[in-house]
Design a protein around this motif. Structure first.
Motif: not given
Length: 264
Positions: A31-33, A69-70, A115-121
């Motif tokens: 449930h952490l993820f 965190r989604k 990492i690159n996907n995180a910049f779209n968060a």
């Protein structure tokens, strides 16, 4: 929610207490993820009678393909504690509760794509939009500046190349290209040191403007990648070392676990 969850298949001879604890720990840790491909949990307690007093020899977790965190993808995460004190009565109730905080050796692997996907968060995009910096007021006519289309390329020896675009609110998009060296500050913040403007990637007519915006982007990134913003509830991560390996970025350090967290 999960593609696979292991840690429930214990080696022959594992006593019922360990089996039950492994099951409860696996169900708790998952449930952490938001999502995961796999999560493996191993709890060791010998002799097993120590479990009745809430004493565990070690607690080990490893996961792959984790979403935190989604929006934040982690290729691999692992941590392992030394002796841990738990409330055994909570285990009987299907939960895992620590009697006191504990520390664990931890390792986290990120991918270039992750990492690159995180910049779209949304959390990250908000910190790159509508920025007002004193040194950029003349460029933008006093208006705020936004950065978008951030792309990170991992390079050997902890270097990164970063491409982006800057909107200076006059209809002109200015391309940005820089190289920097990743480093760790106070064991919790990732910094982009010695940023260097890459002129060959920028049209000559925009190079002067792009050079100024490059320094601004590096300053913003240096104040953005702070682990405290991404900590799991009840778990504080600290970095001792980071290293680029091909298209992966590997962090090693420790995790202080104050309590077993709820959902991510």
């Amino acid at each position: 929610m999960f593609g696979g969850l292991s840690g429930l298949n214990n080696p022959p001879g594992t006593d019922w207490g360990e089996r039950m604890l492994n099951t409860v720990a696996s169900q708790t840790i998952r449930h952490l993820f938001t999502r995961s491909e796999s999560v493996e949990v191993s709890v060791r307690c010998y002799p097993s009678s120590k479990l009745l007093q809430g004493s565990i020899d070690s607690f080990k977790m490893s996961g792959r393909g984790l979403i935190i965190r989604k929006d934040f993808y982690v290729e691999e995460m692992s941590f392992e504690t030394d002796a841990v004190a738990i409330d055994f009565s909570s285990v009987l109730g299907g939960k895992l509760t620590l009697k006191q905080p504990t520390q664990a050796v931890a390792q986290v692997t990120l991918t270039e794509a992750g990492i690159n996907n995180a910049f779209n968060a949304e959390l990250v995009r908000k910190r790159l939009q509508n920025i007002s910096l004193p040194g950029l007021a003349e460029i933008s006519g006093g208006e705020s500046i936004s950065f978008s289309d951030v792309q990170v390329q991992l390079l050997p020896e902890n270097e990164v190349k970063i491409l982006a675009k800057a909107d200076i609110n006059n209809g002109e998009l200015v391309p940005i290209s820089l190289k920097a060296t990743l480093a760790v500050e106070r064991r919790r913040r990732v910094t982009f040191q010695n940023p260097k403007f890459e002129a060959e990637d920028i049209p000559e007519s925009q190079q002067d403007l792009s050079r100024t915006l490059t320094n601004a982007l590096a300053e913003i990134l240096n104040n953005m990648v702070d682990l405290d913003r991404f900590d799991l509830d009840g778990v504080m991560m600290r970095i001792n070392r980071l290293e680029t390996q091909g298209q992966k970025l590997i962090f090693s350090g420790y995790a202080q676990i104050d309590r077993i967290p709820g959902n991510a």
